[in-house]
Motif scaffolding. Structure first.
Motif, PDB file in Angstrom:
ATOM      1  N   ALA A 156     -12.665  26.897 -11.778  1.00  0.00           N
ATOM      2  CA  ALA A 156     -11.771  27.603 -10.631  1.00  0.00           C
ATOM      3  C   ALA A 156     -12.739  28.044  -9.662  1.00  0.00           C
ATOM      4  O   ALA A 156     -12.797  27.823  -8.332  1.00  0.00           O
ATOM      5  CB  ALA A 156     -10.856  28.718 -11.051  1.00  0.00           C
ATOM      6  N   ALA A 157     -13.789  28.398  -9.992  1.00  0.00           N
ATOM      7  CA  ALA A 157     -14.898  29.205  -9.068  1.00  0.00           C
ATOM      8  C   ALA A 157     -15.569  27.999  -8.233  1.00  0.00           C
ATOM      9  O   ALA A 157     -15.778  28.125  -7.097  1.00  0.00           O
ATOM     10  CB  ALA A 157     -15.959  30.024  -9.915  1.00  0.00           C
ATOM     11  N   PHE A 158     -15.990  26.969  -8.965  1.00  0.00           N
ATOM     12  CA  PHE A 158     -16.556  25.808  -8.510  1.00  0.00           C
ATOM     13  C   PHE A 158     -15.362  25.293  -7.340  1.00  0.00           C
ATOM     14  O   PHE A 158     -16.053  24.787  -6.404  1.00  0.00           O
ATOM     15  CB  PHE A 158     -17.015  24.965  -9.359  1.00  0.00           C
ATOM     16  N   ARG A 159     -14.608  25.130  -7.699  1.00  0.00           N
ATOM     17  CA  ARG A 159     -13.402  24.605  -6.893  1.00  0.00           C
ATOM     18  C   ARG A 159     -13.444  25.270  -5.664  1.00  0.00           C
ATOM     19  O   ARG A 159     -13.347  24.529  -4.618  1.00  0.00           O
ATOM     20  CB  ARG A 159     -12.212  24.381  -7.606  1.00  0.00           C
ATOM     21  N   LEU A 160     -13.333  26.481  -5.941  1.00  0.00           N
ATOM     22  CA  LEU A 160     -13.265  27.339  -4.556  1.00  0.00           C
ATOM     23  C   LEU A 160     -14.696  27.664  -3.839  1.00  0.00           C
ATOM     24  O   LEU A 160     -14.803  28.536  -2.888  1.00  0.00           O
ATOM     25  CB  LEU A 160     -12.799  28.793  -4.837  1.00  0.00           C
TER      26      LEU A 160
END
Length: 331
Positions: A263-267
């Protein structure tokens, strides 16, 4: 004794001892593998060391005996096979013996580790210990350890020195492992650091191929299966842990960290902020999962960890979880 973990708790205790303000009731909290029990033994040695410099010298007879687990004035409470403390066997004797003078050192130290695992008696244990924690004899110190501060009663928290353990940097992990395992190839050390990140206890378990090694393999396999987009592969990966409650629970907890990273990488999060055992796998997963899907999956996995803790049938849990994963990803 190789000491790892953040140095601030040791510095604080050392300063208190130097100022003749020795702590008598101490609580050490932090996730598994951060060195809570190691710190507890370090504090015991610092309190009893014959040189009294605020830190254990590691050379005197007292320090050597503590390192060998043989000092008569350092007692470690024992839980039963399920992790629960039987109060009449392990806890009440501490309260009864606390006023008695030490055998040979200037103080006695009682260590009660992994209190959070004593789910059946955790409140009772604290209530029994409360009196000696409130008014400890001058020659007695009690050290409690647990993964979470939340399990402690407010009356306990308000009366102890609270020491929180946190992760270290990957460079510090590398240095510690190289010191502990001088004969191990640097590539294997790097692999262990990648798996355990700033939790050196996890890194050690990975190198020694214990439970954590298998849990990492499960979490990474689940990530790879999801990246492949095949529900059968997800189910097959999970069934490696069929009948193995501890493995399944820890593997799913590690997979949650991979989902968090995804999720962090996606954001657009920085790779340095990664906390999981599969940084590259999380990056790949982020390209096929939206951040919303990653969060939903995280919550689903949390629910299933709760089912495992409630002793639900493992086979049925695995089948149901695979279906829930598919319902979110649509793959």
């Amino acid at each position: 004794m190789i000491i790892y973990g953040n140095s601030e708790p040791r510095r604080l205790v050392s300063e208190m001892i130097k100022k003749k303000r020795e702590p008598h009731s101490i609580m050490i909290h932090g996730e598994k593998g951060l060195g809570k029990k190691t710190l507890a033994r370090w504090i015991a040695a610092a309190l009893l060391c014959e040189r009294q410099t605020g830190e254990p010298c590691g050379i005197c007879r007292t320090c050597r005996m503590i390192a060998d687990g043989a000092h008569p004035d350092v007692m470690v409470a024992k839980a039963n096979s399920n992790g629960n403390y039987i109060v009449d066997d392990s806890i009440r004797p501490i309260v009864a013996e606390a006023p008695v003078a030490p055998n040979e050192a200037r103080m006695k130290v009682y260590i009660i580790p992994d209190l959070d695992l004593s789910v059946n008696t955790v409140i009772q244990v604290q209530n029994i210990l409360l009196k000696v924690i409130e008014e400890p004899p001058e020659h007695t110190a009690i050290i409690l350890t647990a993964r979470s501060k939340e399990i402690f009663l407010p009356t306990i928290i308000s009366r102890v020195l609270s020491l929180g353990m946190t992760s270290v940097t990957e460079a510090e992990s590398m240095a510690c492992l190289q010191e502990k395992y001088p004969a191990v190839a640097p590539a294997l050390i790097s692999e262990a650091v990648s798996a355990g990140r700033g939790n050196i206890g996890r890194c050690v378990e990975y190198l020694e191929h214990s439970q954590f090694f298998d849990s990492v393999k499960l979490a990474r396999g689940l990530c790879d299966a999801m990246c492949g987009g095949n529900e059968y592969d997800v189910l097959k990966t999970l069934f490696v842990a069929d009948g193995k409650k501890t493995l399944l629970r820890e593997g799913l907890s590690l997979f949650q960290e991979i989902l968090r990273d995804s999720a962090a990488f996606r954001l657009g999060g920085e790779s340095e902020k990664s906390v999981s055992c599969a940084k590259e796998g999380a990056k790949t997963l982020s390209r096929s999962l939206s951040s919303d899907q990653a969060v939903r999956l995280y919550d689903i996995v949390s629910d299933y960890i709760g089912r495992i803790d409630a002793n639900c049938n493992i086979s049925l849990t695995i089948n149901s979880l695979a279906g829930q994963i598919y319902s979110v990803t649509g793959k």
